[in-house]
Every structure is written in structure tokens, then in C-alpha cells.
Design a protein around this motif. Sequence first.
Motif, PDB file in Angstrom:
ATOM      1  N   GLU A 199       0.828  -1.210   0.000  1.00 54.66           N
ATOM      2  CA  GLU A 199       0.000   0.000   0.000  1.00 54.66           C
ATOM      3  C   GLU A 199       0.863   1.261   0.000  1.00 54.66           C
ATOM      4  O   GLU A 199       0.560   2.229  -0.702  1.00 54.66           O
ATOM      5  N   LYS A 200       1.954   1.241   0.783  1.00 52.22           N
ATOM      6  CA  LYS A 200       2.841   2.406   0.829  1.00 52.22           C
ATOM      7  C   LYS A 200       3.514   2.642  -0.522  1.00 52.22           C
ATOM      8  O   LYS A 200       3.646   3.780  -0.979  1.00 52.22           O
ATOM      9  N   GLU A 201       3.957   1.551  -1.166  1.00 52.27           N
ATOM     10  CA  GLU A 201       4.622   1.678  -2.459  1.00 52.27           C
ATOM     11  C   GLU A 201       3.674   2.210  -3.522  1.00 52.27           C
ATOM     12  O   GLU A 201       4.035   3.063  -4.333  1.00 52.27           O
ATOM     13  N   ILE A 202       2.441   1.701  -3.517  1.00 51.90           N
ATOM     14  CA  ILE A 202       1.455   2.156  -4.498  1.00 51.90           C
ATOM     15  C   ILE A 202       1.104   3.624  -4.259  1.00 51.90           C
ATOM     16  O   ILE A 202       0.987   4.415  -5.198  1.00 51.90           O
ATOM     17  N   GLU A 203       0.968   3.999  -2.982  1.00 49.55           N
ATOM     18  CA  GLU A 203       0.668   5.394  -2.657  1.00 49.55           C
ATOM     19  C   GLU A 203       1.797   6.314  -3.121  1.00 49.55           C
ATOM     20  O   GLU A 203       1.558   7.393  -3.674  1.00 49.55           O
ATOM     21  N   LYS A 204       3.057   5.868  -2.937  1.00 47.84           N
ATOM     22  CA  LYS A 204       4.195   6.663  -3.398  1.00 47.84           C
ATOM     23  C   LYS A 204       4.157   6.852  -4.908  1.00 47.84           C
ATOM     24  O   LYS A 204       4.424   7.933  -5.424  1.00 47.84           O
ATOM     25  N   GLU A 205       3.789   5.774  -5.632  1.00 51.72           N
ATOM     26  CA  GLU A 205       3.746   5.852  -7.087  1.00 51.72           C
ATOM     27  C   GLU A 205       2.636   6.778  -7.562  1.00 51.72           C
ATOM     28  O   GLU A 205       2.805   7.521  -8.532  1.00 51.72           O
ATOM     29  N   VAL A 206       1.486   6.722  -6.869  1.00 54.27           N
ATOM     30  CA  VAL A 206       0.376   7.607  -7.224  1.00 54.27           C
ATOM     31  C   VAL A 206       0.778   9.062  -7.007  1.00 54.27           C
ATOM     32  O   VAL A 206       0.528   9.931  -7.858  1.00 54.27           O
ATOM     33  N   ASN A 207       1.424   9.334  -5.855  1.00 57.76           N
ATOM     34  CA  ASN A 207       1.870  10.700  -5.577  1.00 57.76           C
ATOM     35  C   ASN A 207       2.903  11.164  -6.592  1.00 57.76           C
ATOM     36  O   ASN A 207       2.900  12.325  -7.016  1.00 57.76           O
ATOM     37  N   GLN A 208       3.798  10.251  -6.975  1.00 60.68           N
ATOM     38  CA  GLN A 208       4.809  10.607  -7.968  1.00 60.68           C
ATOM     39  C   GLN A 208       4.175  10.928  -9.307  1.00 60.68           C
ATOM     40  O   GLN A 208       4.583  11.856 -10.012  1.00 60.68           O
ATOM     41  N   PHE A 209       3.137  10.152  -9.664  1.00 61.77           N
ATOM     42  CA  PHE A 209       2.415  10.413 -10.912  1.00 61.77           C
ATOM     43  C   PHE A 209       1.791  11.806 -10.879  1.00 61.77           C
ATOM     44  O   PHE A 209       1.848  12.553 -11.853  1.00 61.77           O
ATOM     45  N   LYS A 210       1.181  12.155  -9.741  1.00 62.46           N
ATOM     46  CA  LYS A 210       0.554  13.471  -9.617  1.00 62.46           C
ATOM     47  C   LYS A 210       1.584  14.579  -9.749  1.00 62.46           C
ATOM     48  O   LYS A 210       1.350  15.596 -10.410  1.00 62.46           O
ATOM     49  N   ILE A 211       2.753  14.380  -9.105  1.00 57.60           N
ATOM     50  CA  ILE A 211       3.813  15.380  -9.177  1.00 57.60           C
ATOM     51  C   ILE A 211       4.331  15.523 -10.611  1.00 57.60           C
ATOM     52  O   ILE A 211       4.516  16.632 -11.120  1.00 57.60           O
ATOM     53  N   ASN A 212       4.562  14.378 -11.279  1.00 58.36           N
ATOM     54  CA  ASN A 212       5.040  14.419 -12.661  1.00 58.36           C
ATOM     55  C   ASN A 212       4.044  15.134 -13.567  1.00 58.36           C
ATOM     56  O   ASN A 212       4.424  15.914 -14.447  1.00 58.36           O
ATOM     57  N   ASN A 213       2.759  14.851 -13.340  1.00 60.66           N
ATOM     58  CA  ASN A 213       1.725  15.494 -14.133  1.00 60.66           C
ATOM     59  C   ASN A 213       1.715  17.000 -13.877  1.00 60.66           C
ATOM     60  O   ASN A 213       1.576  17.810 -14.799  1.00 60.66           O
ATOM     61  N   PHE A 214       1.881  17.359 -12.605  1.00 61.56           N
ATOM     62  CA  PHE A 214       1.928  18.762 -12.212  1.00 61.56           C
ATOM     63  C   PHE A 214       3.094  19.476 -12.895  1.00 61.56           C
ATOM     64  O   PHE A 214       2.950  20.566 -13.454  1.00 61.56           O
TER      65      PHE A 214
END
Length: 245
Positions: free
Chosen positions: A112-127
Motif C-alpha cells: 500500500e505504501k509503495e502504491i501510494e508513493k507511485e500515485v503521488n509521484q504520478f501526480k507530481i510528474n503530471n503537475f
Amino acid sequence: MIVDDEVGIRQNLKHQLNLLDVDFNLVAECENVAKAVNILQEIQPDVIFLDIEMPDGTGFDVLKQVDISKSKIIFITAHNIYAVQAFRFSALDYLLKPIDIDELESAMQKVEKEIEKEVNQFKINNFLDNIEEMSNKRKKIVLKNSDSIYAVSIADIVRLEASDNYTTFYFANNTKVIISKTLKEYEDMLDEYGFFRIHQSHLINLQYFQKYDKKDGGSIILKDNINLPLSSRKKESLLRILEQL
């Protein structure tokens, strides 16, 4: 996905996952290397529980034949002699049979922590992509107040400041306009163009960011040397973005 040659192990693993109340969807299960390779050539699950010793080879043989770089691998085995080799394959975790439910719960928390990190990274990259796009395009928005109608380039907006139900726009040419709309309305509108709400009262264009000052709880200094407060709950998200600008 579960890959194990023992039916009982597969059934017990599913039962334990249900006991943990984990929100999961079992997309596939199989009992040997060949079937696992065939399935993984078509899909890439978020998580793969992968047995090491199987009749036609090992879990390592699976990893050598297919690209599952986006999957989290949790090895399951009756022997701990494979631990070092497992972690060379970047295993997220390593569970010994019979599987202990507490160790399984710990492994799923890592997932769950790894997936959450990846989701946050995706949001940052998109930003960040939106910020880059913003630098190449002169998009405009229309602002209306009781006196005038303005068509302004988004790239020329330095910051916005809230005051009750009014929002003041500050521009790069040192002018400002007061609009009778809330800051929240403009936050939603400008989010995709590289704007970040640093405080309840302040939304800034990161194109004009100059410095983060750690003193007195933290503040943001823009290129026009204006000093603005940084909300403590916004600090972590902003710093993650700034590290990649």
C-alpha cells in the motif's frame, strides 16, 4: 496474482487476505512457471505472490522471461535459503510457508505504501508537465468585476490572495485586480497550470517561486521579493514538487 504449485497454499493465501480486509482483486492464479509466463505476457498485476520452487522451474525463471517491472513481487517459499537471491530481484517481501498472517499483513502494508508513493509521484510528474506546458503556451482567462472585463495571460499571474469572498490577482507588471469570487474557485481552475495553494489565503504561480525560507515555521519568497506564509499541512507536498523543479 498468485503463483504456487500447491492448491492449499493458494487457497489459504486468499483466505488470509480476506481476513485482513484488504481491498484486492485476484486477477489470476496458476501453478507453474510456464503458465505464469503466459499470463504475465498479457497482464501486469500490481502485486504477484510468487512461489520459488515449482515443478518446472523457479519463480526466478518467471522473472527472467517477462518484464514485470511495474509489479510488486512477494516471494513465498518453504525455505529461507533463497532470501538473498530474492532480494537481488528487488522483491518487496519474502514470506516463509506456512504463511504467518501478521507477516502477510506487514507485506501488504508495504504494498500500500509503495502504491501510494507511485500515485503521488504520478501526480507530481503530471503537475510538473503542466508547468512546462504553461511556459510554452500563452493561455488566458477572463476576469470580471463591477468596473471592467479583463483577458489576462495565465503566465502573467504571479499570485492570488483571498479576502472573504473576494480574490485579488497580482500580476508580473505590478498591477492588481480584485474579483468577487472565492480563491477556491480559482484554485480549481488554475491547478493544472502550475499554481499551488501554499496557505488558506494564498495561491502562487510556481513560475515565480524564488526561495523557501525555513525560519519561523516556513515562508515562501517570490521573485518580486514578496514574503508569504506557508501552511504546515502544505509544506510536505510543496517540498516534494520543489525538489523536482
